[in-house]
Design an enzyme around this catalytic site. Sequence first.
Site, PDB file in Angstrom:
ATOM      1  N   SER A 124       0.842  -1.199   0.000  1.00 18.77           N
ATOM      2  CA  SER A 124       0.000   0.000   0.000  1.00 18.77           C
ATOM      3  C   SER A 124       0.873   1.244   0.000  1.00 18.77           C
ATOM      4  CB  SER A 124      -0.873  -0.014   1.253  1.00 18.77           C
ATOM      5  OG  SER A 124      -1.447   1.252   1.480  1.00 18.77           O
ATOM      6  N   TYR A 149      -2.110  -1.364  10.823  1.00 19.16           N
ATOM      7  CA  TYR A 149      -2.345  -1.894   9.469  1.00 19.16           C
ATOM      8  C   TYR A 149      -1.172  -1.532   8.559  1.00 19.16           C
ATOM      9  CZ  TYR A 149      -3.905  -1.880   4.624  1.00 19.16           C
ATOM     10  OH  TYR A 149      -3.958  -2.057   3.260  1.00 19.16           O
ATOM     11  N   LYS A 153       2.000  -3.840   6.480  1.00 18.09           N
ATOM     12  CA  LYS A 153       2.439  -3.770   5.075  1.00 18.09           C
ATOM     13  C   LYS A 153       3.937  -3.515   5.011  1.00 18.09           C
ATOM     14  CE  LYS A 153      -1.579  -4.501   3.274  1.00 18.09           C
ATOM     15  NZ  LYS A 153      -1.856  -5.835   2.726  1.00 18.09           N
TER      16      LYS A 153
HETATM   17  P1  NAD Z   1     -10.948  -7.447   0.846  1.00 22.60           P
HETATM   18  O1  NAD Z   1     -11.177  -7.491   2.317  1.00 22.60           O
HETATM   19  O2  NAD Z   1     -12.108  -7.217  -0.034  1.00 22.60           O
HETATM   20  O3  NAD Z   1     -10.216  -8.791   0.368  1.00 22.60           O
HETATM   21  C1  NAD Z   1      -9.333  -9.513   1.195  1.00 22.60           C
HETATM   22  C2  NAD Z   1      -9.781 -10.966   1.169  1.00 22.60           C
HETATM   23  O4  NAD Z   1      -8.887 -11.732   1.980  1.00 22.60           O
HETATM   24  C3  NAD Z   1     -11.198 -11.172   1.740  1.00 22.60           C
HETATM   25  O5  NAD Z   1     -11.970 -11.932   0.832  1.00 22.60           O
HETATM   26  C4  NAD Z   1     -10.964 -11.913   3.047  1.00 22.60           C
HETATM   27  O6  NAD Z   1     -12.034 -12.796   3.369  1.00 22.60           O
HETATM   28  C5  NAD Z   1      -9.654 -12.649   2.758  1.00 22.60           C
HETATM   29  N1  NAD Z   1      -8.849 -12.960   3.940  1.00 22.60           N
HETATM   30  C6  NAD Z   1      -8.511 -12.151   4.974  1.00 22.60           C
HETATM   31  N2  NAD Z   1      -7.741 -12.807   5.846  1.00 22.60           N
HETATM   32  C7  NAD Z   1      -7.568 -14.077   5.358  1.00 22.60           C
HETATM   33  C8  NAD Z   1      -6.878 -15.219   5.818  1.00 22.60           C
HETATM   34  N3  NAD Z   1      -6.212 -15.216   6.981  1.00 22.60           N
HETATM   35  N4  NAD Z   1      -6.903 -16.338   5.055  1.00 22.60           N
HETATM   36  C9  NAD Z   1      -7.594 -16.364   3.897  1.00 22.60           C
HETATM   37  N5  NAD Z   1      -8.273 -15.299   3.412  1.00 22.60           N
HETATM   38  C10 NAD Z   1      -8.272 -14.169   4.145  1.00 22.60           C
HETATM   39  O7  NAD Z   1      -9.819  -6.346   0.583  1.00 22.60           O
HETATM   40  P2  NAD Z   1      -9.292  -5.727  -0.790  1.00 22.60           P
HETATM   41  O8  NAD Z   1      -9.689  -4.297  -0.827  1.00 22.60           O
HETATM   42  O9  NAD Z   1      -9.624  -6.617  -1.929  1.00 22.60           O
HETATM   43  O10 NAD Z   1      -7.730  -5.755  -0.501  1.00 22.60           O
HETATM   44  C11 NAD Z   1      -6.891  -6.825  -0.935  1.00 22.60           C
HETATM   45  C12 NAD Z   1      -5.484  -6.579  -0.410  1.00 22.60           C
HETATM   46  O11 NAD Z   1      -5.020  -5.321  -0.881  1.00 22.60           O
HETATM   47  C13 NAD Z   1      -5.390  -6.523   1.123  1.00 22.60           C
HETATM   48  O12 NAD Z   1      -4.190  -7.143   1.515  1.00 22.60           O
HETATM   49  C14 NAD Z   1      -5.332  -5.032   1.403  1.00 22.60           C
HETATM   50  O13 NAD Z   1      -4.666  -4.743   2.605  1.00 22.60           O
HETATM   51  C15 NAD Z   1      -4.573  -4.520   0.200  1.00 22.60           C
HETATM   52  N6  NAD Z   1      -4.828  -3.098  -0.087  1.00 22.60           N
HETATM   53  C16 NAD Z   1      -6.111  -2.665  -0.275  1.00 22.60           C
HETATM   54  C17 NAD Z   1      -6.355  -1.322  -0.496  1.00 22.60           C
HETATM   55  C18 NAD Z   1      -7.764  -0.810  -0.676  1.00 22.60           C
HETATM   56  O14 NAD Z   1      -7.966   0.414  -0.564  1.00 22.60           O
HETATM   57  N7  NAD Z   1      -8.748  -1.646  -0.963  1.00 22.60           N
HETATM   58  C19 NAD Z   1      -5.278  -0.405  -0.561  1.00 22.60           C
HETATM   59  C20 NAD Z   1      -3.985  -0.879  -0.392  1.00 22.60           C
HETATM   60  C21 NAD Z   1      -3.774  -2.247  -0.164  1.00 22.60           C
HETATM   61  N1  UFG Z   2     -12.644  11.056   3.477  1.00 20.65           N
HETATM   62  C1  UFG Z   2     -13.655  11.908   3.844  1.00 20.65           C
HETATM   63  N2  UFG Z   2     -14.808  11.365   4.332  1.00 20.65           N
HETATM   64  C2  UFG Z   2     -15.000  10.027   4.463  1.00 20.65           C
HETATM   65  C3  UFG Z   2     -13.950   9.155   4.086  1.00 20.65           C
HETATM   66  C4  UFG Z   2     -12.788   9.707   3.597  1.00 20.65           C
HETATM   67  O1  UFG Z   2     -13.523  13.134   3.752  1.00 20.65           O
HETATM   68  O2  UFG Z   2     -16.069   9.608   4.934  1.00 20.65           O
HETATM   69  C5  UFG Z   2     -11.406  11.639   2.905  1.00 20.65           C
HETATM   70  C6  UFG Z   2     -10.158  11.297   3.697  1.00 20.65           C
HETATM   71  O3  UFG Z   2      -9.959  12.256   4.729  1.00 20.65           O
HETATM   72  C7  UFG Z   2      -9.094  11.345   2.601  1.00 20.65           C
HETATM   73  C8  UFG Z   2      -9.838  10.846   1.362  1.00 20.65           C
HETATM   74  O4  UFG Z   2     -11.219  11.043   1.642  1.00 20.65           O
HETATM   75  O5  UFG Z   2      -8.693  12.676   2.373  1.00 20.65           O
HETATM   76  C9  UFG Z   2      -9.594   9.383   1.059  1.00 20.65           C
HETATM   77  O6  UFG Z   2      -9.891   8.604   2.221  1.00 20.65           O
HETATM   78  P1  UFG Z   2     -10.013   7.002   2.155  1.00 20.65           P
HETATM   79  O7  UFG Z   2     -10.362   6.541   3.533  1.00 20.65           O
HETATM   80  O8  UFG Z   2     -10.908   6.606   1.046  1.00 20.65           O
HETATM   81  O9  UFG Z   2      -8.555   6.548   1.742  1.00 20.65           O
HETATM   82  P2  UFG Z   2      -7.163   6.777   2.470  1.00 20.65           P
HETATM   83  O10 UFG Z   2      -6.284   7.492   1.495  1.00 20.65           O
HETATM   84  O11 UFG Z   2      -7.293   7.374   3.810  1.00 20.65           O
HETATM   85  O12 UFG Z   2      -6.739   5.286   2.749  1.00 20.65           O
HETATM   86  C10 UFG Z   2      -6.394   4.436   1.697  1.00 20.65           C
HETATM   87  C11 UFG Z   2      -6.671   2.963   2.058  1.00 20.65           C
HETATM   88  C12 UFG Z   2      -5.789   2.525   3.183  1.00 20.65           C
HETATM   89  C13 UFG Z   2      -4.370   2.857   2.915  1.00 20.65           C
HETATM   90  C14 UFG Z   2      -4.233   4.339   2.596  1.00 20.65           C
HETATM   91  C15 UFG Z   2      -2.849   4.764   2.241  1.00 20.65           C
HETATM   92  O13 UFG Z   2      -8.011   2.808   2.439  1.00 20.65           O
HETATM   93  O14 UFG Z   2      -5.894   1.117   3.273  1.00 20.65           O
HETATM   94  O15 UFG Z   2      -5.052   4.634   1.461  1.00 20.65           O
HETATM   95  O16 UFG Z   2      -2.447   4.132   1.086  1.00 20.65           O
HETATM   96  F1  UFG Z   2      -3.616   2.584   4.006  1.00 20.65           F
END
Ligand code: NAD
Ligand code: UFG
Length: 338
Positions: A124, A149, A153
């Site tokens: 991330s 969290y 990462k």
């Molecule tokens: P998500 O929660 O939709 O998908 C993660 C999946 O992993 C889920 O289906 C969950 O059931 C499964 N899971 C969790 N723990 C497990 C375990 N111990 N064994 C087997 N399965 C397990 O999340 P996502 O948004 O698809 O994110 C996928 C990956 O990308 C995550 O590692 C997340 O941290 C990373 N990531 C997501 C974002 C974002 O904004 N969505 C940003 C940066 C990184």
């Molecule tokens: N925000 C609002 N109102 C809300 C939610 C978010 O104003 O209800 C704003 C936040 O303050 C930020 C922007 O919208 O300025 C984006 O917020 P998100 O929560 O959508 O995303 P972040 O950038 O905070 O977080 C994301 C992922 C995290 C990751 C992070 C850094 O969700 O998993 O990017 O990469 F850690």
Amino acid sequence: MAILVTGGCGYIGSHTCIELLDAGYEIVVIDNYYNSKPEALRRVKELSGKEFPFYECDIRDAEGLRRVFSAHKIDAVIHFAGLKAVGESVQKPLTYYDNNVAGTVVLCQVMAEMGCKRIIFSSSATVYGTGNPSPLKEDMPTGAVTNPYGRTKFMIEGILSDLCVSDPEWSAVLLRYFNPIGAHESGRIGEDPNGIPNNLMPYISQVAIGKLPKLSIFGDDYDTPDGTGVRDYIHVVDLARGHVKAVGYALAHTGAEPINLGTGIGYSVLDLVNAFKAANGVDVPYTIAPRRSGDVATCYSDPAKAAALLGWKAEKNVEDMCRDTWRWQSQNPKGYDE
Ligand code: NAD
Ligand code: UFG
């Protein structure tokens, strides 16, 4: 040749499964359904017109993983499985270290044992922490994270890098995602958050459909053009295609490589709200609220390394992201619960 997708039932995983199948890869999926539902993979099969094996398996279950690796010839692993709620990680740090960090260690131990040493990891942009100016580049210092969290990462990036130093057969592509939003353009799969969403885009779409009364914008006094936070929003299908390219890269290279997946463009909260309203002809009432602790003012990528190493760049624009989110939200107001 098959690719094992851990967490393949989740938001990014399900979209990546479709792109892998479309690109001709065989896939095997595992998930423990902690944050997802079987319906997502049923729809992946429907959209792709292809079948693939699925195992309900936790990445911390070494015996379960051995059974999967014994039943299939796995050439590389795309590792999405993990917990991702920033606020929850502050309340339950041990749960996050156990699931994300210890889980990845078990997965890598079984991979090494079974002779599969290629992993693509969901990292991330959060690893860049608070000290770096945007555009963020892969050679900037990492680790000044603001929550458990983010630390998982950062720690996993370190563990995979150490593994590559210890054994030159390992390949680890550390994909640093910026802000994934949007949904498959069919409207059949998308993000289905539990409870009240933490992230901006699912919050906007639930306000637009009337599930939530109004959006709180966290701060309008940042040092940004309109005072609201700026992020690099990337369409989840572009992100998924980046994984297909990363598989090709991991099969051809060894060593650990951090790579940003972003568009390189920053949009403010108000930009995104206005783009959503314009793309979909809906209203999104909002109010200005205090800043959210741990948020940075501005976070966007330099996407040049992904272009150079993977031959990948994001192709979809913010209008596509808003339109596809709304198609998913309006066609599936209860997510996967029909
Ligand atoms: P998500 O929660 O939709 O998908 C993660 C999946 O992993 C889920 O289906 C969950 O059931 C499964 N899971 C969790 N723990 C497990 C375990 N111990 N064994 C087997 N399965 C397990 O999340 P996502 O948004 O698809 O994110 C996928 C990956 O990308 C995550 O590692 C997340 O941290 C990373 N990531 C997501 C974002 C974002 O904004 N969505 C940003 C940066 C990184
Ligand atoms: N925000 C609002 N109102 C809300 C939610 C978010 O104003 O209800 C704003 C936040 O303050 C930020 C922007 O919208 O300025 C984006 O917020 P998100 O929560 O959508 O995303 P972040 O950038 O905070 O977080 C994301 C992922 C995290 C990751 C992070 C850094 O969700 O998993 O990017 O990469 F850690």
